[in-house]
Motif scaffolding. Structure first.
Motif, PDB file in Angstrom:
ATOM      1  N   CYS A 223       0.832  -1.209   0.000  1.00 29.25           N
ATOM      2  CA  CYS A 223       0.000   0.000   0.000  1.00 29.25           C
ATOM      3  C   CYS A 223       0.864   1.256   0.000  1.00 29.25           C
ATOM      4  CB  CYS A 223      -0.929   0.003   1.212  1.00 29.25           C
ATOM      5  SG  CYS A 223      -2.213  -1.252   1.154  1.00 29.25           S
ATOM      6  N   SER A 224       1.920   1.233   0.770  1.00 29.96           N
ATOM      7  CA  SER A 224       2.812   2.389   0.855  1.00 29.96           C
ATOM      8  C   SER A 224       3.530   2.629  -0.476  1.00 29.96           C
ATOM      9  CB  SER A 224       3.833   2.161   1.974  1.00 29.96           C
ATOM     10  OG  SER A 224       4.753   3.203   2.024  1.00 29.96           O
ATOM     11  N   ILE A 225       4.027   1.580  -1.085  1.00 29.33           N
ATOM     12  CA  ILE A 225       4.764   1.709  -2.344  1.00 29.33           C
ATOM     13  C   ILE A 225       3.863   2.217  -3.463  1.00 29.33           C
ATOM     14  CG2 ILE A 225       5.889   0.384  -4.188  1.00 29.33           C
ATOM     15  CD1 ILE A 225       7.058  -1.389  -1.949  1.00 29.33           C
ATOM     16  N   LEU A 226       2.667   1.640  -3.571  1.00 22.93           N
ATOM     17  CA  LEU A 226       1.754   2.004  -4.664  1.00 22.93           C
ATOM     18  C   LEU A 226       0.848   3.180  -4.323  1.00 22.93           C
ATOM     19  CD1 LEU A 226       0.669  -1.525  -5.956  1.00 22.93           C
ATOM     20  CD2 LEU A 226       2.499  -0.049  -6.799  1.00 22.93           C
ATOM     21  N   MET A 227       0.891   3.607  -3.060  1.00 23.55           N
ATOM     22  CA  MET A 227       0.038   4.699  -2.589  1.00 23.55           C
ATOM     23  C   MET A 227      -1.435   4.387  -2.848  1.00 23.55           C
ATOM     24  SD  MET A 227       2.318   8.072  -3.411  1.00 23.55           S
ATOM     25  CE  MET A 227       2.690   7.654  -5.092  1.00 23.55           C
ATOM     26  N   ILE A 228      -1.849   3.207  -2.385  1.00 26.87           N
ATOM     27  CA  ILE A 228      -3.224   2.754  -2.527  1.00 26.87           C
ATOM     28  C   ILE A 228      -3.743   2.303  -1.171  1.00 26.87           C
ATOM     29  CG2 ILE A 228      -2.985   2.043  -4.945  1.00 26.87           C
ATOM     30  CD1 ILE A 228      -2.594  -0.833  -3.961  1.00 26.87           C
ATOM     31  N   GLY A 229      -5.031   2.114  -1.069  1.00 26.43           N
ATOM     32  CA  GLY A 229      -5.640   1.631   0.154  1.00 26.43           C
ATOM     33  C   GLY A 229      -5.605   0.114   0.220  1.00 26.43           C
ATOM     34  N   ARG A 230      -5.934  -0.405   1.386  1.00 17.11           N
ATOM     35  CA  ARG A 230      -5.913  -1.858   1.593  1.00 17.11           C
ATOM     36  C   ARG A 230      -6.937  -2.576   0.711  1.00 17.11           C
ATOM     37  NH1 ARG A 230      -3.129  -3.627   6.166  1.00 17.11           N
ATOM     38  NH2 ARG A 230      -4.471  -5.433   6.426  1.00 17.11           N
TER      39      ARG A 230
ATOM     40  N   THR B 173      -7.987  -1.760  -2.265  1.00 16.16           N
ATOM     41  CA  THR B 173      -7.440  -1.816  -3.616  1.00 16.16           C
ATOM     42  C   THR B 173      -6.319  -2.845  -3.693  1.00 16.16           C
ATOM     43  OG1 THR B 173      -8.011   0.498  -3.988  1.00 16.16           O
ATOM     44  CG2 THR B 173      -6.376  -0.472  -5.468  1.00 16.16           C
ATOM     45  N   ALA B 174      -5.489  -2.898  -2.681  1.00 13.81           N
ATOM     46  CA  ALA B 174      -4.395  -3.875  -2.650  1.00 13.81           C
ATOM     47  C   ALA B 174      -4.951  -5.291  -2.673  1.00 13.81           C
ATOM     48  CB  ALA B 174      -3.530  -3.655  -1.412  1.00 13.81           C
ATOM     49  N   TYR B 175      -5.956  -5.565  -1.839  1.00 14.10           N
ATOM     50  CA  TYR B 175      -6.558  -6.894  -1.828  1.00 14.10           C
ATOM     51  C   TYR B 175      -7.209  -7.221  -3.167  1.00 14.10           C
ATOM     52  CZ  TYR B 175      -5.759  -7.457   3.179  1.00 14.10           C
ATOM     53  OH  TYR B 175      -5.172  -7.602   4.404  1.00 14.10           O
ATOM     54  N   ARG B 176      -7.810  -6.226  -3.795  1.00 12.39           N
ATOM     55  CA  ARG B 176      -8.437  -6.440  -5.102  1.00 12.39           C
ATOM     56  C   ARG B 176      -7.380  -6.820  -6.148  1.00 12.39           C
ATOM     57  NH1 ARG B 176     -10.563  -1.559  -6.033  1.00 12.39           N
ATOM     58  NH2 ARG B 176     -12.055  -1.904  -4.370  1.00 12.39           N
ATOM     59  N   LEU B 177      -6.230  -6.130  -6.128  1.00  4.11           N
ATOM     60  CA  LEU B 177      -5.154  -6.453  -7.059  1.00  4.11           C
ATOM     61  C   LEU B 177      -4.603  -7.861  -6.815  1.00  4.11           C
ATOM     62  CD1 LEU B 177      -3.186  -3.085  -7.056  1.00  4.11           C
ATOM     63  CD2 LEU B 177      -4.508  -4.041  -8.952  1.00  4.11           C
ATOM     64  N   LEU B 178      -4.479  -8.238  -5.555  1.00 11.16           N
ATOM     65  CA  LEU B 178      -3.948  -9.557  -5.227  1.00 11.16           C
ATOM     66  C   LEU B 178      -4.933 -10.658  -5.576  1.00 11.16           C
ATOM     67  CD1 LEU B 178      -2.300  -8.712  -1.791  1.00 11.16           C
ATOM     68  CD2 LEU B 178      -1.154  -9.047  -3.992  1.00 11.16           C
ATOM     69  N   ASN B 179      -6.198 -10.468  -5.254  1.00 15.23           N
ATOM     70  CA  ASN B 179      -7.206 -11.500  -5.523  1.00 15.23           C
ATOM     71  C   ASN B 179      -7.479 -11.683  -7.008  1.00 15.23           C
ATOM     72  OD1 ASN B 179      -7.767 -12.445  -2.888  1.00 15.23           O
ATOM     73  ND2 ASN B 179      -8.959 -10.602  -2.476  1.00 15.23           N
TER      74      ASN B 179
END
Length: 61
Positions: free
Chosen positions: A15-22, A24-30
């Motif tokens: 989240c810190s590297i991409l400057m996104i919320g959790r 969004t991060a979970y959506r990208l991973l899933n």
């Protein structure tokens, strides 16, 4: 951040590297947009997968 010895990132680091919320991060991973794996309930994200995602995103734009 990519110069550190740890080859794996956590959700918070992603989240810190991409400057996104959790969410969004979970959506990208899933969705496998960023290749990662889970150990129990904890996501482990290879730095190379984040680098590949950023390169792929950059070519799309």
């Amino acid at each position: 951040m990519f110069e550190q010895e740890d080859a794996l990132l956590t959700i918070d680091e992603l989240c810190s590297i991409l400057m996104i919320g959790r969410n969004t991060a979970y959506r990208l991973l899933n969705s496998d947009a960023i290749k990662a794996f889970r150990i129990g309930r904890c996501w482990k994200i290879p730095k190379a997968a984040v680098r590949d995602f950023l390169e792929a995103s950059h070519t799309v734009l």
